[in-house]
Design an enzyme around this catalytic site. Structure first.
Site, PDB file in Angstrom:
ATOM      1  N   GLY A  64       0.795  -1.197   0.076  1.00  0.00           N
ATOM      2  CA  GLY A  64      -0.018   0.003   0.031  1.00  0.00           C
ATOM      3  C   GLY A  64       0.843   1.254   0.080  1.00  0.00           C
ATOM      4  N   GLU A 128       1.908  -1.433   9.300  1.00  0.00           N
ATOM      5  CA  GLU A 128       3.024  -2.018   8.556  1.00  0.00           C
ATOM      6  C   GLU A 128       4.240  -2.052   9.554  1.00  0.00           C
ATOM      7  OE1 GLU A 128       4.480  -1.051   4.847  1.00  0.00           O
ATOM      8  OE2 GLU A 128       2.667  -2.454   3.667  1.00  0.00           O
ATOM      9  N   HIS A 248      14.030  -7.104   0.899  1.00  0.00           N
ATOM     10  CA  HIS A 248      12.731  -7.348   1.360  1.00  0.00           C
ATOM     11  C   HIS A 248      12.827  -8.757   2.049  1.00  0.00           C
ATOM     12  CE1 HIS A 248       8.615  -8.096   2.088  1.00  0.00           C
ATOM     13  NE2 HIS A 248       8.371  -6.783   1.645  1.00  0.00           N
ATOM     14  N   ARG A 294      12.726  -3.534   8.153  1.00  0.00           N
ATOM     15  CA  ARG A 294      13.050  -4.714   7.097  1.00  0.00           C
ATOM     16  C   ARG A 294      14.488  -5.187   7.286  1.00  0.00           C
ATOM     17  NH1 ARG A 294      10.101  -2.384   1.694  1.00  0.00           N
ATOM     18  NH2 ARG A 294       7.942  -2.764   2.726  1.00  0.00           N
ATOM     19  N   HIS A 355      15.350  -5.444  -3.113  1.00  0.00           N
ATOM     20  CA  HIS A 355      14.093  -4.835  -3.287  1.00  0.00           C
ATOM     21  C   HIS A 355      13.798  -3.247  -3.758  1.00  0.00           C
ATOM     22  CE1 HIS A 355       9.669  -4.593  -2.637  1.00  0.00           C
ATOM     23  NE2 HIS A 355       9.754  -3.832  -1.547  1.00  0.00           N
TER      24      HIS A 355
HETATM   25  C1  LIG Z   1       6.818  -6.401  -5.731  1.00  0.00           C
HETATM   26  C2  LIG Z   1       6.952  -5.088  -5.082  1.00  0.00           C
HETATM   27  C3  LIG Z   1       6.186  -4.651  -4.290  1.00  0.00           C
HETATM   28  C4  LIG Z   1       6.190  -3.345  -3.855  1.00  0.00           C
HETATM   29  N1  LIG Z   1       5.301  -2.875  -2.718  1.00  0.00           N
HETATM   30  C5  LIG Z   1       5.266  -1.832  -2.239  1.00  0.00           C
HETATM   31  C6  LIG Z   1       4.273  -1.197  -1.460  1.00  0.00           C
HETATM   32  O1  LIG Z   1       3.383  -1.818  -1.283  1.00  0.00           O
HETATM   33  N2  LIG Z   1       4.356   0.079  -1.080  1.00  0.00           N
HETATM   34  C7  LIG Z   1       5.423   1.166  -1.628  1.00  0.00           C
HETATM   35  O2  LIG Z   1       5.313   2.291  -1.287  1.00  0.00           O
HETATM   36  N3  LIG Z   1       6.371   0.697  -2.356  1.00  0.00           N
HETATM   37  C8  LIG Z   1       6.357  -0.775  -2.760  1.00  0.00           C
HETATM   38  N4  LIG Z   1       7.036  -1.028  -3.626  1.00  0.00           N
HETATM   39  C9  LIG Z   1       8.120  -0.068  -4.139  1.00  0.00           C
HETATM   40  C10 LIG Z   1       7.496   0.696  -5.156  1.00  0.00           C
HETATM   41  O3  LIG Z   1       6.648   0.101  -5.968  1.00  0.00           O
HETATM   42  C11 LIG Z   1       8.402   1.373  -5.921  1.00  0.00           C
HETATM   43  O4  LIG Z   1       9.546   2.275  -5.540  1.00  0.00           O
HETATM   44  C12 LIG Z   1       7.930   2.645  -6.827  1.00  0.00           C
HETATM   45  O5  LIG Z   1       6.708   1.901  -7.551  1.00  0.00           O
HETATM   46  C13 LIG Z   1       8.953   3.102  -7.716  1.00  0.00           C
HETATM   47  O6  LIG Z   1       8.097   3.887  -8.834  1.00  0.00           O
HETATM   48  P1  LIG Z   1       8.635   4.709 -10.221  1.00  0.00           P
HETATM   49  O7  LIG Z   1       7.746   5.552 -10.802  1.00  0.00           O
HETATM   50  O8  LIG Z   1       9.837   5.341  -9.420  1.00  0.00           O
HETATM   51  O9  LIG Z   1       9.516   3.394 -10.993  1.00  0.00           O
HETATM   52  P2  LIG Z   1       8.709   2.142 -11.483  1.00  0.00           P
HETATM   53  O10 LIG Z   1       7.395   1.952 -11.187  1.00  0.00           O
HETATM   54  O11 LIG Z   1       9.699   0.876 -11.558  1.00  0.00           O
HETATM   55  O12 LIG Z   1       8.758   2.813 -13.219  1.00  0.00           O
HETATM   56  C14 LIG Z   1      10.247   2.608 -13.801  1.00  0.00           C
HETATM   57  C15 LIG Z   1       9.601   3.113 -15.112  1.00  0.00           C
HETATM   58  O13 LIG Z   1      10.837   3.309 -15.836  1.00  0.00           O
HETATM   59  C16 LIG Z   1      10.874   2.568 -17.083  1.00  0.00           C
HETATM   60  N5  LIG Z   1      12.434   2.576 -17.593  1.00  0.00           N
HETATM   61  C17 LIG Z   1      13.448   1.894 -16.885  1.00  0.00           C
HETATM   62  N6  LIG Z   1      14.646   2.054 -17.581  1.00  0.00           N
HETATM   63  C18 LIG Z   1      14.272   2.701 -18.730  1.00  0.00           C
HETATM   64  C19 LIG Z   1      14.905   3.025 -20.148  1.00  0.00           C
HETATM   65  N7  LIG Z   1      16.269   2.799 -20.026  1.00  0.00           N
HETATM   66  N8  LIG Z   1      14.168   3.466 -20.962  1.00  0.00           N
HETATM   67  C20 LIG Z   1      12.876   3.871 -21.051  1.00  0.00           C
HETATM   68  N9  LIG Z   1      12.118   3.447 -19.934  1.00  0.00           N
HETATM   69  C21 LIG Z   1      12.821   3.035 -18.792  1.00  0.00           C
HETATM   70  C22 LIG Z   1      10.196   1.282 -17.013  1.00  0.00           C
HETATM   71  O14 LIG Z   1       9.812   0.789 -18.019  1.00  0.00           O
HETATM   72  C23 LIG Z   1       9.088   1.739 -15.996  1.00  0.00           C
HETATM   73  O15 LIG Z   1       8.094   2.334 -16.880  1.00  0.00           O
HETATM   74  C24 LIG Z   1       7.125  -2.442  -4.234  1.00  0.00           C
HETATM   75  C25 LIG Z   1       8.117  -2.774  -4.984  1.00  0.00           C
HETATM   76  C26 LIG Z   1       8.111  -4.107  -5.913  1.00  0.00           C
HETATM   77  C27 LIG Z   1       9.026  -4.557  -6.746  1.00  0.00           C
END
Ligand SMILES: Cc1cc2nc3c(=O)[nH]c(=O)nc-3n(C[C@H](O)[C@H](O)[C@H](O)COP(=O)(O)OP(=O)(O)OC[C@H]3O[C@@H](n4cnc5c(N)ncnc54)[C@H](O)[C@@H]3O)c2cc1C
Length: 536
Positions: A64, A128, A248, A294, A355
Site C-alpha cells: 500500500g 506495517e 525485502h 526490514r 527490493h
Molecule cells: C514487488 C514489489 C512490491 C512493492 N510494494 C510496495 C508497497 O506496497 N508500497 C510502496 O510504497 N512501495 C512498494 N514497492 C516499491 C515501489 O513499488 C517502487 O519504489 C515505486 O513503484 C517506484 O516507482 P517509480 O515510478 O519510481 O518506478 P517504476 O514503477 O519502477 O517505473 C519505472 C519506469 O521506468 C521505465 N524505464 C526504466 N529504464 C528505462 C529505459 N532505459 N528507457 C525507458 N524507460 C525505462 C520502466 O519501463 C518503467 O516504466 C514495491 C516494489 C516491488 C517490486
C-alpha cells in the site's frame, strides 16, 4: 579502469530521426505518470518506457501507500517514524514536505479512480513494520500498485498533449557544452535496431525506477536494471547513498519460481516467521519481533538460515481465516495455490531478496538534479526522504509527491519553441573494438550472482574489494563494445551501477540502516553521519 565513454553509442544528431517536446518523462511508474499529468497542465509531454505501461515496480506494489488518514494518527507521528527508520540521514524538511502532502494526493487518486479498499465509506488503513499507527492504504487487497497505475494511466490517456511511446529504450541523456540536459537518444522497438531516435526536450524528468535486477534474488521486474542511474552518471549528475539497497525479508522461495514478494502487511496482520524446526525466532532478534524494520528481519532470517543450515524460513498464516485471506491478499493466495500451498495447512517458504534502491540521483526538495533541465523523481531519486532506510509504503508516496513537483518544475521552465532552435549538434564516435565477441546475458548473470554474494545483505571489506576488481575486469572488455540492442546496453549499465554500489559500500565503514558491515557492525556518527556522494 576502462576508458570512460560519455555515450554508449555513436551519435550524429544530423542524421538521426528526431522528435521535439517541452517535457520528456522517462519512465511510466507512479512517479513518471504523475509527473506527466502535472506537466501536461502547460506543456506538451512525451512519456517513454522501455516495455509496456504495465511493466514497472509500481504495478507490482502490493502492501500500500502510507499516509495520515486516520483521526488517531498525526503528521508528527508519520514524520517521526520516517526519521527513525532513516537512521539519522533523512532530511527532516523533506520528510515533513512529503508526509503533509500525502492525504490530499491520495484523495486525488481516489477521485481519479483508484479503488482504495474502504471501511464505512472511508479509506481503510493497515499497520506495517516501522509504522506506529495504521496508515497504509491499499487497493484491491494486495494489488495497490495496479490500482494506482491504472488510474494514472487512464488520466494520462485523457490528455491530448501527452504522447506515450512504449518499448522505447532510452540509452543516454544528451547534454550540451554547458552541461545542460537537452533530451535523450534511444531505441524505439518499432524502428530497426540501434539507437536511432533522438528526443529533444526543454525539460527531462528521469523516473526510471529501481535496480533490483542487479541482484540474483530480487522482487523487481526485469525492467529494473538501473539504466537511469547509469545514464545520469555518464551525463555527470551527482549521486548519493548508493550503498543503501533495501532487501525485502519475505519473498517466496520455490526453486524455479520468480521471487514473488510476500507483503509485510501479512506480518502486520499477524503472520509469524518460523525456522525449519518450527521455532518462532524473531523475538530473539528484536522487541518488535516480525514487525521490526526490514533490514533487521532480513538479517535475522539469514542468521537463522545459517544456524539451521537451510535455504529459507517459513511464514505461518495457518491461523488466518482462509476466506478472508483470499479476499484481503488475492495475489498471494493465487500464487500459493499455483504452487499447491494450502495456506490453512502449509507453511510458506520465504527468504530475503533485493527490493528497493534507497540511494540515487541527488535532488533538492523539488526534484532538481545537479544538471540543468534534468529532474528526477521516484525510486531513481535520492530526495532525502528515506535516509539510510525506507519505511515501508513511503515509496509510492514519494513517487506521487515528487512526480507532482517535477511536473510543476517542467511547467515553470517551459520555453516554448526554444528547444527547436537551441538543440546542439552532437557528434560522438567510439573507436571500433576488435576484441572478442561476448555473450552479454552470461556477463549479466554472473554479475547478478557476484552482487548477491559480495555486495548483499551482509558486507565486509574483502568481498567488496573482490567484487570491484572483478567488475572492473569485466568492464575492460564489455564497455568498449557498441551494442545495438537493449540487452547489451543493460549489461553495460548494470556493470556501471554495480561498481558504484560496491564502491559506496566500501566507503561507508559503519553499519547504518540497510547497510550492514560485519567488520564495522556499529553506527559511527562521528565519521559517517553524512551522505556518500559520487559523481563522474
Ligand atoms: C514487488 C514489489 C512490491 C512493492 N510494494 C510496495 C508497497 O506496497 N508500497 C510502496 O510504497 N512501495 C512498494 N514497492 C516499491 C515501489 O513499488 C517502487 O519504489 C515505486 O513503484 C517506484 O516507482 P517509480 O515510478 O519510481 O518506478 P517504476 O514503477 O519502477 O517505473 C519505472 C519506469 O521506468 C521505465 N524505464 C526504466 N529504464 C528505462 C529505459 N532505459 N528507457 C525507458 N524507460 C525505462 C520502466 O519501463 C518503467 O516504466 C514495491 C516494489 C516491488 C517490486
Amino acid at each position: 579502469m576502462p576508458e570512460f565513454k560519455r555515450y554508449l553509442v555513436n551519435i550524429d544528431s544530423n542524421s538521426t530521426h528526431q522528435l521535439f517536446t517541452d517535457c520528456l518523462v522517462i519512465g511510466a511508474g507512479i512517479a513518471g505518470l504523475r509527473a506527466a499529468i502535472e506537466a501536461a497542465e502547460c506543456c506538451n509531454v512525451i512519456i517513454v518506457c522501455k516495455d509496456t505501461l504495465e511493466n514497472s515496480n509500481t504495478w507490482k506494489a502490493q502492501g500500500g501507500i502510507a499516509s495520515v488518514l486516520n483521526k488517531t494518527d498525526t503528521f508528527e507521528s508519520h514524520i517521526s517514524d520516517t526519521m527513525k527508520t532513516g537512521c539519522g540521514l533523512s532530511d527532516e524538511g523533506v520528510v515533513d514536505f512529503v508526509v503533509r502532502q500525502g492525504p490530499e494526493l491520495i484523495e486525488q487518486l481516489l477521485r481519479w479512480g483508484t479503488e482504495f479498499d474502504q471501511i464505512d465509506g472511508r479509506i481503510a488503513t493497515t499497520l506495517e513494520g516501522g509504522h506506529s499507527h495504521q496508515r497504509v492504504a491499499h487497493a484491491h487487497g494486495d494489488e495497490t500498485g495496479r490500482g494506482i497505475a491504472e488510474a494514472l494511466i487512464r488520466k494520462v490517456c485523457e490528455k491530448p498533449n501527452i504522447k506515450i511511446i512504449e518499448h522505447f529504450y532510452t540509452v543516454d541523456l544528451l547534454t550540451n557544452d554547458d552541461n545542460e540536459c537537452v533530451g535523450v537518444i534511444g531505441h524505439d522497438k518499432q524502428r530497426p535496431s540501434g539507437a536511432d531516435q533522438i528526443v529533444w526536450a526543454a525539460n527531462t524528468i528521469l523516473a526510471t525506477g529501481g535496480a533490483g535486477q542487479l541482484y540474483r534474488e530480487t522482487t523487481n521486474p526485469e525492467v529494473a536494471t538501473g539504466d537511469g542511474i547509469a545514464m545520469a552518471y555518464r551525463a555527470g549528475a551527482i549521486f548519493q547513498d548508493l550503498e543503501f539497497v533495501q532487501f525485502h525479508p519475505t519473498t517466496l522461495y520455490i526453486a524455479g519460481a520468480s521471487r514473488a514478494l510476500i507483503t509485510e502487511t501479512l506480518r502486520g496482520e499477524g503472520a509469524v516467521l518460523l525456522d525449519s524446526e518450527g521455532r518462532r525466532f524473531m523475538k530473539a532478534y528484536h522487541e518488535s519481533a516480525e514487525l521490526a524494520p526490514r533490514d533487521i528481519v532480513s538479517r535475522a532470517i539469514l542468521a537463522q538460515m545459517l544456524e539451521t543450515n537451510t535455504t529459507h524460513v517459513y511464514l505461518d498464516v495457518r491461523h488466518f481465516d482462509k476466506e478472508h485471506f483470499s479476499k484481503r491478499f488475492p495475489q498471494i493466495f493465487e500464487l500459493c495455490e499455483g504452487f499447491d500451498i494450502d495456506i490453512s495447512r502449509d507453511l510458506i517458504p520465504v527468504r530475503p531478496s533485493a527490493h528497493y534502491m534507497v540511494g540515487g540521483v541527488k535532488t533538492d526538495i523539488s526534484g532538481r538534479t545537479s544538471l540543468r533541465n534534468l529532474y528526477a523523481c521516484g525510486e531513481i531519486a535520492s530526495t532525502g526522504l528515506h535516509g539510510a532506510n525506507r519505511l515501508g509504503s513511503n515509496s509510492l508516496l514519494e513517487g506521487l509527491v515528487f512526480g507532482k513537483t517535477t511536473g510543476q518544475l517542467a511547467c515553470q521552465h517551459k520555453e516554448t519553441g526554444v528547444v527547436h532552435i537551441k538543440h546542439p549538434l552532437i557528434k560522438y564516435q567510439i573507436p571500433p573494438s576488435n576484441r572478442t565477441r561476448l555473450d552479454a546475458a552470461d556477463v549479466t548473470n554472473s554479475l547478478r550472482a557476484l552482487m548477491w554474494r559480495n555486495v548483499g545483505i551482509t558486507r565486509t571489506t574483502q568481498p567488496l574489494s573482490e567484487a570491484q576488481e572483478i567488475i572492473v575486469f569485466w568492464q575492460r572488455y564489455v564497455m568498449d563494445k557498441i551494442f545495438d540492442t537493449p540487452q547489451g546496453w543493460e549489461c553495460q549499465n548494470m556493470l556501471t551501477v554495480c561498481l558504484l554500489i560496491a564502491r559506496s559500500a566500501q566507503m561507508r565503514q559503519e553499519s547504518r540502516g540497510v547497510h550492514f558491515r560485519s567488520d564495522f557492525p556499529n553506527i559511527d556518527d562521528e565519521h559517517f553521519k553524512k551522505h556518500i556522494e559520487i559523481t563522474r
